[in-house]
Design an enzyme around this catalytic site. Structure first.
Site, PDB file in Angstrom:
ATOM      1  N   ASP A 166       0.863  -1.184   0.000  1.00 42.94           N
ATOM      2  CA  ASP A 166       0.000   0.000   0.000  1.00 42.94           C
ATOM      3  C   ASP A 166       0.905   1.241   0.000  1.00 42.94           C
ATOM      4  O   ASP A 166       1.513   1.577   1.023  1.00 42.94           O
ATOM      5  CB  ASP A 166      -0.889  -0.051   1.252  1.00 42.94           C
ATOM      6  CG  ASP A 166      -1.724   1.205   1.414  1.00 42.94           C
ATOM      7  OD1 ASP A 166      -1.587   2.133   0.593  1.00 42.94           O
ATOM      8  OD2 ASP A 166      -2.510   1.265   2.383  1.00 42.94           O
ATOM      9  N   LYS A 175      -3.622  12.194  -2.529  1.00 39.17           N
ATOM     10  CA  LYS A 175      -2.606  12.473  -1.508  1.00 39.17           C
ATOM     11  C   LYS A 175      -1.301  12.959  -2.137  1.00 39.17           C
ATOM     12  O   LYS A 175      -0.331  13.240  -1.455  1.00 39.17           O
ATOM     13  CB  LYS A 175      -2.328  11.211  -0.683  1.00 39.17           C
ATOM     14  CG  LYS A 175      -3.528  10.762   0.147  1.00 39.17           C
ATOM     15  CD  LYS A 175      -3.138   9.612   1.043  1.00 39.17           C
ATOM     16  CE  LYS A 175      -4.327   8.839   1.558  1.00 39.17           C
ATOM     17  NZ  LYS A 175      -5.186   9.573   2.477  1.00 39.17           N
ATOM     18  N   CYS A 210      -8.284   5.842  10.743  1.00 32.67           N
ATOM     19  CA  CYS A 210      -8.594   4.568  10.052  1.00 32.67           C
ATOM     20  C   CYS A 210      -7.567   3.490  10.397  1.00 32.67           C
ATOM     21  O   CYS A 210      -7.181   2.685   9.530  1.00 32.67           O
ATOM     22  CB  CYS A 210      -8.682   4.741   8.548  1.00 32.67           C
ATOM     23  SG  CYS A 210      -9.991   5.847   8.032  1.00 32.67           S
TER      24      CYS A 210
HETATM   25  N1  PLP Z   1      -3.702   3.413   2.860  1.00 37.69           N
HETATM   26  C1  PLP Z   1      -3.150   4.331   3.653  1.00 37.69           C
HETATM   27  C2  PLP Z   1      -1.853   4.024   4.331  1.00 37.69           C
HETATM   28  C3  PLP Z   1      -3.797   5.554   3.855  1.00 37.69           C
HETATM   29  O1  PLP Z   1      -3.247   6.459   4.657  1.00 37.69           O
HETATM   30  C4  PLP Z   1      -5.015   5.806   3.198  1.00 37.69           C
HETATM   31  C5  PLP Z   1      -5.743   7.077   3.403  1.00 37.69           C
HETATM   32  O2  PLP Z   1      -5.536   7.771   4.345  1.00 37.69           O
HETATM   33  C6  PLP Z   1      -5.533   4.821   2.357  1.00 37.69           C
HETATM   34  C7  PLP Z   1      -4.844   3.641   2.207  1.00 37.69           C
HETATM   35  C8  PLP Z   1      -6.798   5.027   1.616  1.00 37.69           C
HETATM   36  O3  PLP Z   1      -6.568   5.938   0.587  1.00 37.69           O
HETATM   37  P1  PLP Z   1      -7.725   6.453  -0.378  1.00 37.69           P
HETATM   38  O4  PLP Z   1      -8.387   7.575   0.311  1.00 37.69           O
HETATM   39  O5  PLP Z   1      -6.999   6.894  -1.594  1.00 37.69           O
HETATM   40  O6  PLP Z   1      -8.617   5.302  -0.642  1.00 37.69           O
END
Ligand code: PLP
Length: 404
Positions: free
Chosen positions: A195, A221, A361
């Protein structure tokens, strides 16, 4: 890096003079070049892609394909066919979960995640556990905020069919040794999903060198519009895995009996995509590359080192994650004795500083490693400077003095 010049490229800072934006881990601000690229698309060549046999549709298709090329080069993918446009990092992971589950998972199989994952890299696996009877295991995180590599190796048992790990934690900032982790897993024939939502905006990424089978990026982001992200799939996976969604654009032929689908990456892109957002994503990458990812990483290490040093001097403040700025990104979660993170974020807001409060989250990380329900998080990006940090530290000191 010329931060003043960079800040001038972001219209939001002209709209809100004095705004200190320390929430880029949630979403980044957008430079004028990206906003213009989106507006320019609508103004000059708005049409659906891959369909129209007319000039502006062909131009829209070329711009969309150029954005895919830009993403491929940005992460050193072998070709643009390895890049699938998705809505966000979450959709990229869900796509893998569905495509992988449909072709490769059976009851009793295990997905190995880690305790520092965002919910986006946990919930899709839990959903598979419920629907398909697979199990989800978690690699531990040390009290210092590092992934426990020995635990990872130990848990790579024969029934693990996929390992899923974040490149950088959105709470601890920890940058995981993904190349090593992939090597351990691949040695046992286990593919790895990385990820990259919190890494790709901040440091050079090379998926070829890393050797992972899946890498997800979140466009919003990294200066791009919302509603666009990318999923990298290795040659082996992109040819082997079946489509996730069915519909227009992904098919080759449809009859009343069935259908055949396009080769990758189109087989994974059903329906009209976020064309203008993808074009904005391409422009965001051009913008980042002009500054240079090595320069961005260096700038963020300097900011992070300074912020960590200042924060550790404040009594009653607990900073989470690795102590060394070189081991982490500029996402810094912290707690203040006796002050709830939500109150803290509101008090920062009163001083025109945007920070995040909550579990970000990452409930399993908070519950199992940090031992608190919520934290406050500052996160830095290319438009932040030492003055932003000085102001945040001054405000933090004032809040603590006033409330104690
Ligand atoms: N993975 C990580 C480490 C994140 O910080 C985030 C969002 O904060 C996501 C996944 C999810 O990203 P998205 O908003 O693009 O779905």
């Amino acid at each position: 890096m010329n931060i003043k010049g960079i800040k001038n490229d972001f219209p939001i800072f002209r709209e809100h003079p004095g705004l200190v934006y320390l929430d880029s881990a949630a979403t980044s601000q957008k430079p004028k070049a990206v906003i213009d690229a989106v507006a320019n698309h609508y103004r000059t060549r708005n049409a659906n892609i891959h369909r129209g046999i007319y000039k502006i549709s062909e131009e829209a298709t070329a711009a969309y394909d150029a954005a895919r090329d830009a993403v491929a080069k940005f992460i050193n993918a072998p070709s643009s066919r390895n890049i699938i446009f998705v809505r966000n990092a979450t959709e990229g992971i869900n796509l893998v979960a569905h495509a992988f589950a449909r072709s490769r998972l059976k009851k009793g199989d295990v997905i190995l995640a880690t305790l520092m994952e965002h919910h986006a890299n946990i919930v899709p696996w839990h959903m598979l556990a419920k629907d398909r009877g697979i199990k989800v295991a978690f690699t531990n995180v040390t009290l210092e905020g590092y992934l426990d590599e020995e635990d990872f190796k130990k848990k790579l048992t024969s029934n693990v069919k996929l390992a899923a790990c974040t490149h950088a934690s959105n709470v601890l900032g920890t940058i995981n040794p993904v190349k090593r982790l992939v090597a351990y897993a691949n040695k046992k024939g286990i593919p790895v999903l990385v990820d990259g939502a919190q890494a790709a905006p901040h440091l050079p990424v090379d998926v070829h060198d890393m050797g992972c089978d899946f890498y997800v990026l979140s466009g919003h982001k990294m200066l791009a519009p919302s509603g666009i992200g990318a999923l990298y799939m290795s040659d082996e996976m992109i040819d082997a895995l079946p489509p996730f969604m069915g519909g227009g654009d992904m098919i080759e032929a449809v009859t009343t009996e069935g259908f055949t689908y396009q080769p990758a990456p189109l087989k994974f892109e059903a329906g009209t995509p976020a064309i203008e957002a993808a074009i904005g994503f391409g422009e965001a990458i051009v913008y980042l590359q002009k500054i240079g990812m090595k320069a961005i990483r260096k700038h963020e290490i300097e900011l992070t080192k300074y912020a960590l040093h200042q924060m550790r001097k404040i009594r009653g403040v607990t900073v989470y994650g690795p102590k060394k700025a070189e081991d982490r990104t500029g996402a810094i979660a912290f707690s203040v004795d006796g002050i709830h993170p939500h109150d803290l974020a509101s008090l920062f807001d009163a001083e025109n500083i945007c920070v995040r409060a909550g579990n970000h989250c990452t409930m399993p990380l908070h519950e199992n490693v940090l031992g608190v329900n919520a934290t406050t998080r500052m996160s830095f990006y290319i438009y932040n400077d030492m003055q932003d940090i000085d102001k945040a530290i001054r405000v933090l000191n004032n809040i603590i003095r006033t409330l104690k």
